[in-house]
Each structure stands twice: as C-alpha cells, then as structure tokens.
Design a protein around this motif. Structure first.
Motif, PDB file in Angstrom:
ATOM      1  N   TRP A 123       1.665  -1.155  -0.163  1.00  0.00           N
ATOM      2  CA  TRP A 123      -0.447  -0.150  -0.066  1.00  0.00           C
ATOM      3  C   TRP A 123       0.885   1.237  -0.144  1.00  0.00           C
ATOM      4  O   TRP A 123       1.094   1.548  -0.593  1.00  0.00           O
ATOM      5  CB  TRP A 123      -0.696  -0.339   1.213  1.00  0.00           C
ATOM      6  CG  TRP A 123      -1.457   0.982   1.764  1.00  0.00           C
ATOM      7  CD1 TRP A 123      -2.928   1.062   0.820  1.00  0.00           C
ATOM      8  CD2 TRP A 123      -1.538   2.469   2.121  1.00  0.00           C
ATOM      9  NE1 TRP A 123      -3.487   2.641   1.102  1.00  0.00           N
ATOM     10  CE2 TRP A 123      -2.337   3.617   1.912  1.00  0.00           C
ATOM     11  CE3 TRP A 123      -0.560   2.579   2.934  1.00  0.00           C
ATOM     12  CZ2 TRP A 123      -2.369   4.921   2.312  1.00  0.00           C
ATOM     13  CZ3 TRP A 123      -0.307   3.705   3.544  1.00  0.00           C
ATOM     14  CH2 TRP A 123      -1.166   5.142   3.164  1.00  0.00           C
ATOM     15  N   CYS A 131       4.258   9.851  -5.923  1.00  0.00           N
ATOM     16  CA  CYS A 131       4.061  11.054  -5.700  1.00  0.00           C
ATOM     17  C   CYS A 131       5.340  11.689  -6.651  1.00  0.00           C
ATOM     18  O   CYS A 131       6.597  10.581  -6.643  1.00  0.00           O
ATOM     19  CB  CYS A 131       5.107  11.285  -4.008  1.00  0.00           C
ATOM     20  SG  CYS A 131       5.395  12.250  -3.453  1.00  0.00           S
ATOM     21  N   GLY A 133       7.128  13.957  -6.874  1.00  0.00           N
ATOM     22  CA  GLY A 133       8.168  14.664  -6.113  1.00  0.00           C
ATOM     23  C   GLY A 133       9.445  13.089  -5.915  1.00  0.00           C
ATOM     24  O   GLY A 133      10.749  14.010  -5.193  1.00  0.00           O
TER      25      GLY A 133
ATOM     26  N   GLU B 357       5.076  18.348  -2.401  1.00  0.00           N
ATOM     27  CA  GLU B 357       4.924  16.800  -2.639  1.00  0.00           C
ATOM     28  C   GLU B 357       5.388  15.680  -1.540  1.00  0.00           C
ATOM     29  O   GLU B 357       4.217  15.076  -1.503  1.00  0.00           O
ATOM     30  CB  GLU B 357       5.098  16.099  -4.418  1.00  0.00           C
ATOM     31  CG  GLU B 357       3.722  16.944  -5.269  1.00  0.00           C
ATOM     32  CD  GLU B 357       4.053  16.691  -6.802  1.00  0.00           C
ATOM     33  OE1 GLU B 357       4.639  15.386  -6.849  1.00  0.00           O
ATOM     34  OE2 GLU B 357       3.628  17.520  -7.590  1.00  0.00           O
ATOM     35  N   LEU B 358       6.192  16.202  -1.712  1.00  0.00           N
ATOM     36  CA  LEU B 358       7.093  15.139  -0.708  1.00  0.00           C
ATOM     37  C   LEU B 358       6.636  14.880   0.640  1.00  0.00           C
ATOM     38  O   LEU B 358       5.594  13.875   1.278  1.00  0.00           O
ATOM     39  CB  LEU B 358       8.783  14.323  -0.881  1.00  0.00           C
ATOM     40  CG  LEU B 358       9.464  13.735   0.053  1.00  0.00           C
ATOM     41  CD1 LEU B 358       8.922  12.415   0.167  1.00  0.00           C
ATOM     42  CD2 LEU B 358      10.962  14.036  -0.206  1.00  0.00           C
ATOM     43  N   LEU B 361       3.192  13.249   1.106  1.00  0.00           N
ATOM     44  CA  LEU B 361       3.163  11.881   0.513  1.00  0.00           C
ATOM     45  C   LEU B 361       3.305  11.396   2.382  1.00  0.00           C
ATOM     46  O   LEU B 361       2.557  10.599   2.492  1.00  0.00           O
ATOM     47  CB  LEU B 361       4.202  11.255  -0.196  1.00  0.00           C
ATOM     48  CG  LEU B 361       4.190  10.075   0.683  1.00  0.00           C
ATOM     49  CD1 LEU B 361       3.264   8.945  -0.759  1.00  0.00           C
ATOM     50  CD2 LEU B 361       5.744   9.587  -1.026  1.00  0.00           C
ATOM     51  N   LEU B 362       4.019  12.272   2.754  1.00  0.00           N
ATOM     52  CA  LEU B 362       4.651  11.660   3.980  1.00  0.00           C
ATOM     53  C   LEU B 362       3.180  12.066   5.578  1.00  0.00           C
ATOM     54  O   LEU B 362       3.328  10.921   5.542  1.00  0.00           O
ATOM     55  CB  LEU B 362       6.001  12.126   4.893  1.00  0.00           C
ATOM     56  CG  LEU B 362       7.100  11.940   3.720  1.00  0.00           C
ATOM     57  CD1 LEU B 362       8.234  12.686   4.308  1.00  0.00           C
ATOM     58  CD2 LEU B 362       7.741  10.605   4.040  1.00  0.00           C
ATOM     59  N   ARG B 364       0.300  11.699   4.254  1.00  0.00           N
ATOM     60  CA  ARG B 364      -0.660  10.714   3.917  1.00  0.00           C
ATOM     61  C   ARG B 364      -0.341   8.710   4.438  1.00  0.00           C
ATOM     62  O   ARG B 364      -0.876   8.294   5.429  1.00  0.00           O
ATOM     63  CB  ARG B 364      -0.859  10.620   1.924  1.00  0.00           C
ATOM     64  CG  ARG B 364      -2.040  11.812   1.780  1.00  0.00           C
ATOM     65  CD  ARG B 364      -2.627  10.535   0.557  1.00  0.00           C
ATOM     66  NE  ARG B 364      -1.578  10.718  -0.568  1.00  0.00           N
ATOM     67  CZ  ARG B 364      -0.268  11.625  -1.237  1.00  0.00           C
ATOM     68  NH1 ARG B 364      -1.255  12.435  -0.984  1.00  0.00           N
ATOM     69  NH2 ARG B 364       0.313  11.129  -1.664  1.00  0.00           N
ATOM     70  N   LEU B 365       0.936   8.846   4.349  1.00  0.00           N
ATOM     71  CA  LEU B 365       1.305   8.202   4.515  1.00  0.00           C
ATOM     72  C   LEU B 365       1.496   7.583   6.623  1.00  0.00           C
ATOM     73  O   LEU B 365       1.181   6.753   7.035  1.00  0.00           O
ATOM     74  CB  LEU B 365       2.908   7.667   4.427  1.00  0.00           C
ATOM     75  CG  LEU B 365       2.753   7.213   2.790  1.00  0.00           C
ATOM     76  CD1 LEU B 365       4.590   6.906   2.913  1.00  0.00           C
ATOM     77  CD2 LEU B 365       2.697   6.296   3.235  1.00  0.00           C
TER      78      LEU B 365
END
Lengths: 247, 500
Positions: A123, A131, A133, B357-358, B361-362, B364-365
């Motif tokens: 997941w 992403c 980035g 963006e990174l 993402l983190l 979200r994780l």
C-alpha cells in the motif's frame, strides 16, 4: 522487394511505437546515462536503462540483499544527482544508512518507512509511487504477484517514478509485470596488487528477464569511480591460495 | 459586543443523576446523606422529599421521623463536581466557554452563540428541554453579567432573559442572597431588616463598605456589570479553532466530508492571512448521545493547503462513528507553525514543488501507519555502530556533520549481533572459519582488526574488534570479537553485518 523493405520499415516503426507506449524512451541527449554501466544498458531496448518502471531483484540470502542494496544505491547516485529524495519501504529493514554513503548516496536523502505488516508495504509503495516528487521507491517484500506488480506499474506509468522491488523469496518465482528481473550476487573481490585484505565490492549481475531486451550476466566492481566492468578472467585467487599454502 | 451569560442551576443535581440510573426511584422520596460529627446529615434531597418538608442539613433521624418511607443513600465525595464537569463538557456544544460554578451550577459565556438557535429565549428553551429529556431539572437565566444570571436562575423566574443593560431593575426585588454573599453578611442584612436588594442598592458605597465589607461591594458591582468577573473555562479555547453546529444531526460520510471541508476552508483562510500552517489538527465531533468522536491528523511540514489537509482527514473519516448523528463539529489546530515563504520555491521551481509533494505524501503515510514508522537519519558522532546514526526531526533539516566515509561500514547491519562459532588463531588474527546459521564459511580474505571501544560514559561492557572477511564464495561479512581472550570463555565472536 521494395514492398518488403517498406514492410520492414513499417514493422520497425510500429515496434518503436509499442516500445514508446510501454515506457521505453529512445535515447536522447537528456536521457539518463549510467556511467560505467554501458554494457548493461545495451541489454535494454534502445540501449537506455528504463527509469519510470518496475525493477525486481531476487534475493534468496541476506548476502544477496546486501549486494543488491549496494547496486541499487549505485544506481540511485546517478539518478538523484544529489537532489531529490527516495523512499525505502520495508517491514524488516536491515540496511545500515551510513553504508549508502559508500555508494555515493547521501543517507539523509533516503527516507525509511518501517512497517509492521507486510500488507502495508505494498500500500505504502503504491502511494509513494504516485508522488512525482520522488526519484525512486525501494520496497522490500516477501512476495509479489502479477496483479500487485501490474498495479504498481500502472501507477508509475503516470508518475514516472522508478520502483525497485527487493524480493526476499526463496521459493518459486511467479511472473510479474516488472520490466526487468535481476539477481545480484557477491563474488570474490580482488585487492589492489600487492596489498592484503579485501578489495572493492564485486558482484555478479544477472539480468534474468528483460521485457523486449536480452537477458545476460556481467561482473562488475564498485570502485572509487563508480561502476567498473570486470572483463578479464582473474587467476589471482588461485595464485594467492598457493602462496598461502607455502606460507 | 455586549457579553451575555447563562447561569444554569441544577437544583437536584445528584438526585436527578441517581434517578436516571435507577428509574424506580422516580416516585420515591430519597436523600443523600453523609456522616458529620458522628451523625448522618442530609446533603441532597430529591423533589418529592423536598415537597414533604425535608431540607439539606437535617439529621437523617429527624427526616425519617417525618417521612418514614424515606430512602437514604450514601453521599460520595466530589460526586457533584465530577458530574458537573461531565455535564459542562457536554455543554460545549452550546458555547465554547463553559465554566463550573460549584457546587451545583454552570456558567456559559454565550456571547454570539444564541442566534444559532434562533434567539435568546429559544436558546434557553432548548437548554431546558434538552436537560429535561435527559432527566435533569434545571433553573436557568440569561443576563449581561454572571452575577445577575446567577441571581435570576436561583431566585427569579425560570428561563428568564434579562435584556441587555437591564440587570439592575431585574435584581431589585430579589433577596440579598441572590448576590452570592457570605453567610455573616446575609445574617447582618436580615437583622437590619434589609430583605431585598432594592432596600440597600441605593445606599452610598462608603456606608455599605463600612458595615458589610469590601466583598459585598464587589459582588454587587459584579452583578451590575461595573466590574469584570473572570470565568475559568473547562476547556481552554484554542486560538485556532472553528466550530460548525448542524441544524440536523449528521450521520453520513458525505455529510462529515462537507463539514470538514467547510471547517478547513475557514481555518485555512485565517492561517493563510497570518502566513501560518498547521502541524497538528484535531477534529471533534459532538454526537447527539453526548459522546465525542475525535480524530487527529499531523503534517510533516506546516501547511494550509486545503485539498491536502482534507485528504488526510479523508483517510480517517471511516473511523468516525456517527451513531445517531453529530450535531457539532469543532476543528482545532493544536500545533501551528510559521510557513516559510514560498519564495524559495520560486527560485528552484522543481525542487520546491517536489518537496511539497513529498511532505504531503509523508503526511498521508503517517495518517495511516503512524508517524513513528517514518525515519530519516543523520550521522551521529559516535564510532559505536548502533549509535552512529540519529533520527532527523523533519524532512527539511540538514545534517550538522557530514557523513563519515573513512571507515567502511556494512550495507546490512543486524539489529542485534548474532553469535557465531569460529576457529581463529590467537592473539588477534581474523578467524579461519566460522559457522553461521549452520553453514561453515572458510575465510579467504580479511581486513582488520578495527577496534571500537564502548563509550564508558554511556554504558559498561567490552570493546569490539571488528574484522571484514570474505569467504570462499566471495560473500563478505562483518565479524567481531567481544573483549579480550580469556581462559574461561572462548566463543565470544559475533556476526554484525553483511557487506555489499
């Protein structure tokens, strides 16, 4: 005759188009080149190392995992060029961050995601691959099946992030949607002439499967300048053994 | 804006509470009693017993003589405070500032709240009905000051609203006790024949001060509004908070989504103006049945980006249990940080966008797997391998020292060194063979030893002599011998890692 030639040209062109659709770009001035890895690049279509796709590494033993980590770190150095970040997702991580520096990667540019459940790894990998980035995503999994790898492949086709899957499997390998399947195993290193001890790390790089390419196997060394192919067959091991016996 | 306060008086707080828990007591006269000076004294009376003439402070024996069927329960200390606090927390849905008014009341600062219920009278009616449906009898009043509201709730008509600025007139006919005076002052007023506030309110202040003390004057001016009365709210109101009361209880996921979207919009708009961003947000959902559902999200980098924050909440919506419905949403930014100006992103356009963006993402994780699963490492200035790295606190930090390269370190490091059996010539040669996990390895090449001392100021123990070895198949290992050789124990060799 003319017709035949034109047919051949047509097929060639169609093949190129298919390759393009599958994510294999023709070599351009801007495309990424891996210094020292030219002979491996030649095994891929258009002689370009495919980024933005899924690569699979088979590691039946922890020693292989160590070699694979080193090899991937070497690739990352060229891909990151000291900017950008990559994610290392695992639920049983043993990679030692300072060692990445040996292969040219700044360890603080790697973000480690340490999970408890195997299910979460896929997941998280899928989320990470979305992403744009990121430079690359490395995932350590026990097993991956075709549909799981297909899912990842579809995600990365949009984001163009490169994915490295490290398989820890010992059993039968299933077919996956990965572009390439590798196996990196350590081989005996060779110290500099006249010096004792260990030399630079050496690997036997096997490309077991390549989509639209030619599988093969090469011997490489990670020297201070980066990847270096070992061409000549070395006899020094035998010699050394003999001298030892004499000593 | 003129402040408005509501005072709620729970006339039968503890007895109503017991009635809710034991409905069979609904038509029975009963009291709570506690032992004071070796006799049982009544501390709380329910409405039926009160109608029979039983008062608090009466000895139980006397009361039993008056009402033989009277039931007596033991009073527990602090029960009413606990009860009040719980009720006060439930009342947050009516106003963000709720203060305890021990022993049996609550004070709500309702400034700017009543219009949501369609007016002040309707607001009070709603409160009365809600408490009645729960089983509590309350007396309630609204006024400009805490003092006036308190007085009218206890000594005026129930549910009365004093118009703004009219509190002096409303107080005139009430007894002096309505001013929350001390018992001695009240007795003195009684003795002097001053039975209501009208009879002494126009007296000069100097006279009142001399006869009744400063305390009385303070209470009087607090009730009239010439002196501020501080309220201690149960919950400190977060500086960055948004509320969304709902006309109809919300029960669906899409309803919750809309609520979150609305709250985030107003919160982020404010943060944007102040160039601040959220690091931690809590969403509280007040349910109809009195429960509070709570979800929290955190970000790695201060953010006021609505779609991103919404996405983080989206992952958590499934964990909100609306039950019969949610009637109030409160969003609180518990951790807010200055946002670094986006000029940086202007210069390195790509890198800035990538970072954005990174970090999203983190977030979200970490929303799904917890932020403790995300690690980034910096070098630490220790030679001891386990201590040579430290966790970085955020993704934008830069390491303070550069990564050491002079010593080669294994690619894989075992979290705990594994014991191995070796054959090694003494005193300090590398092993010739070693057995690890049942497999015998013949060492062909080796480097070392590299002695790493244990940092004695951190922990006690043996030093380690590390060897890099390569076996006959070309596999490379990191082995060490713990401490010196001694006569007693010999097998203190370990494997600690694998080289690439």
């Amino acid at each position: 005759m003319e017709q035949r030639i034109s047919k051949k040209i047509l097929i060639d062109r169609l093949q190129k188009e298919i390759l393009l659709l599958e994510g294999f770009k023709p070599a351009t001035a801007g495309s990424l080149r891996f210094k020292g890895l030219e002979s491996i690049e030649a095994a891929f279509p258009n002689a370009v190392f495919p980024t933005g796709t899924l690569h699979e590494f088979v590691n039946p033993l922890p020693e292989y995992t160590a070699s694979t980590s080193g090899f991937i770190a070497g690739l990352l150095t060229a891909m990151m060029r000291n900017t950008g970040y990559c994610l290392w997702i695992s639920c049983s991580r043993s990679i030692f961050p300072p060692a990445l520096r040996t292969f040219g990667v700044e360890p603080d540019r790697v973000i480690f995601i340490d999970l408890v459940k195997e299910k979460d790894v896929l997941w998280a990998t899928e989320e990470a691959l979305k992403c744009k980035g990121l430079v690359a995503v490395i995932a350590e999994v026990k097993d991956i099946n075709f549909s799981q790898s297909r899912r990842l492949q579809l995600v990365m086709e949009r984001s163009k992030v490169t994915g490295f899957i490290m398989l820890k499997t010992k059993g039968q390998l299933t077919s996956t949607a990965c572009t390439a399947r590798w196996q990196i195993s350590p081989i005996a290193s060779e110290p500099e002439e006249g010096l004792p001890g260990l030399g630079f790390p050496r690997w036997n790089i096997e490309l077991l499967k390549v989509r639209n390419g030619d599988p093969g196997s090469w011997k490489f060394e990670w020297s201070s300048e980066g990847f270096k192919q070992i061409v000549q067959k070395s006899f020094t091991i035998n010699v050394e053994e003999e001298t030892r016996k004499a000593g | 804006m003129q402040k408005r306060f509501v005072s709620i008086w729970f006339r039968y707080l503890t007895t109503d509470w017991l009635c809710i828990r034991k409905p069979e007591l609904f038509h029975v006269p009963f009291v709570f009693a506690a032992s004071i000076h070796n006799r049982k004294v009544i501390t709380a009376v329910n409405s039926i017993a009160e109608a029979d003439g039983i008062l608090t402070g009466m000895p139980v024996a006397d009361a039993k003589a008056m009402v033989p069927q009277l039931e007596v329960f033991d009073e527990k200390q602090d029960r009413n405070t606990k009860l009040l606090k719980a009720i006060g927390e439930w009342c947050i849905r009516y106003s963000p500032t709720v203060a305890l008014d021990a022993p049996d009341g609550l004070v709500l600062d309702v400034t700017g709240c009543t219009h949501l219920w369609g007016g002040e009278l309707q607001y009070l009616q709603e409160l009365i009905h809600r408490f009645k449906s729960k089983g509590y009898y309350i007396q309630i009043a609204m006024a400009d000051t805490v003092g006036a509201a308190w007085a009218l709730a206890r000594y005026g008509t129930n549910g009365s609203v004093v118009e703004s600025g009219k509190q002096a007139e409303a107080l005139l006919s009430l007894p002096p006790a309505a001013l929350r005076l001390e018992i001695e002052v009240l007795q003195r007023l009684q003795k002097l024949g001053l039975y209501n506030i009208r009879s002494f309110i126009s007296m000069p202040r100097s006279v009142l001060r001399r006869r009744f003390g400063e305390g009385m004057l303070q209470r009087l001016s607090q009730a009239l509004g010439s002196e501020e009365e501080p309220l201690v709210s149960i919950h400190l109101v977060e500086p960055y908070q948004e509320r969304l009361p709902c006309l109809e209880p919300i029960r669906t996921a899409s309803g919750i989504e809309i609520a979150i979207q609305k709250l985030l919009e107003s919160l982020c708009q404010r943060l944007y103006k102040e160039s601040k961003g959220i690091r931690k947000v809590v969403l509280k959902c007040y349910r109809v049945d009195g429960r509070i559902e709570q979800v929290e999200i955190g970000t790695n980098k201060a953010s006021h980006h609505i779609p991103h924050l919404f996405k983080l909440f989206e992952l958590k919506i499934s964990s909100i249990e609306p039950a019969l419905g949610i009637e109030l949403f409160v969003i609180e930014a518990t951790k807010v940080e200055e946002i670094s100006p986006s000029q940086e992103a202007l210069w390195l356009e790509n890198a800035g966008k990538n970072m954005e963006e990174l970090s999203e993402l983190l977030d979200r994780l970490s929303a799904r797997i917890g932020s403790e699963a995300i690690h980034r490492y910096f070098p630490d200035e220790h030679f001891w391998p386990e201590r040579s790295i430290q966790l970085a606190s955020s993704i934008i930090d830069k390491p303070a020292v550069i990564w050491p390269t002079e010593k080669s370190r294994p690619t894989l490091l075992l979290s705990r060194p594994d014991k191995i059996e070796v054959t090694a010539p003494i005193p300090d040669y590398p092993p010739m063979t070693f057995r690890y996990k049942g497999k015998l390895h013949y060492v062909k090449k080796s480097d070392g030893p590299e002695r790493i001392e244990r940092e004695w100021w951190l922990e006690a123990g043996e030093h380690r002599d590390y060897f890099q070895v390569e076996d006959e198949e070309g596999k490379r290992y990191w082995l060490f011998r713990s401490g010196h050789y001694s006569d007693t124990d010999t097998s203190d060799w370990f494997i600690h890692g694998f080289f690439a």
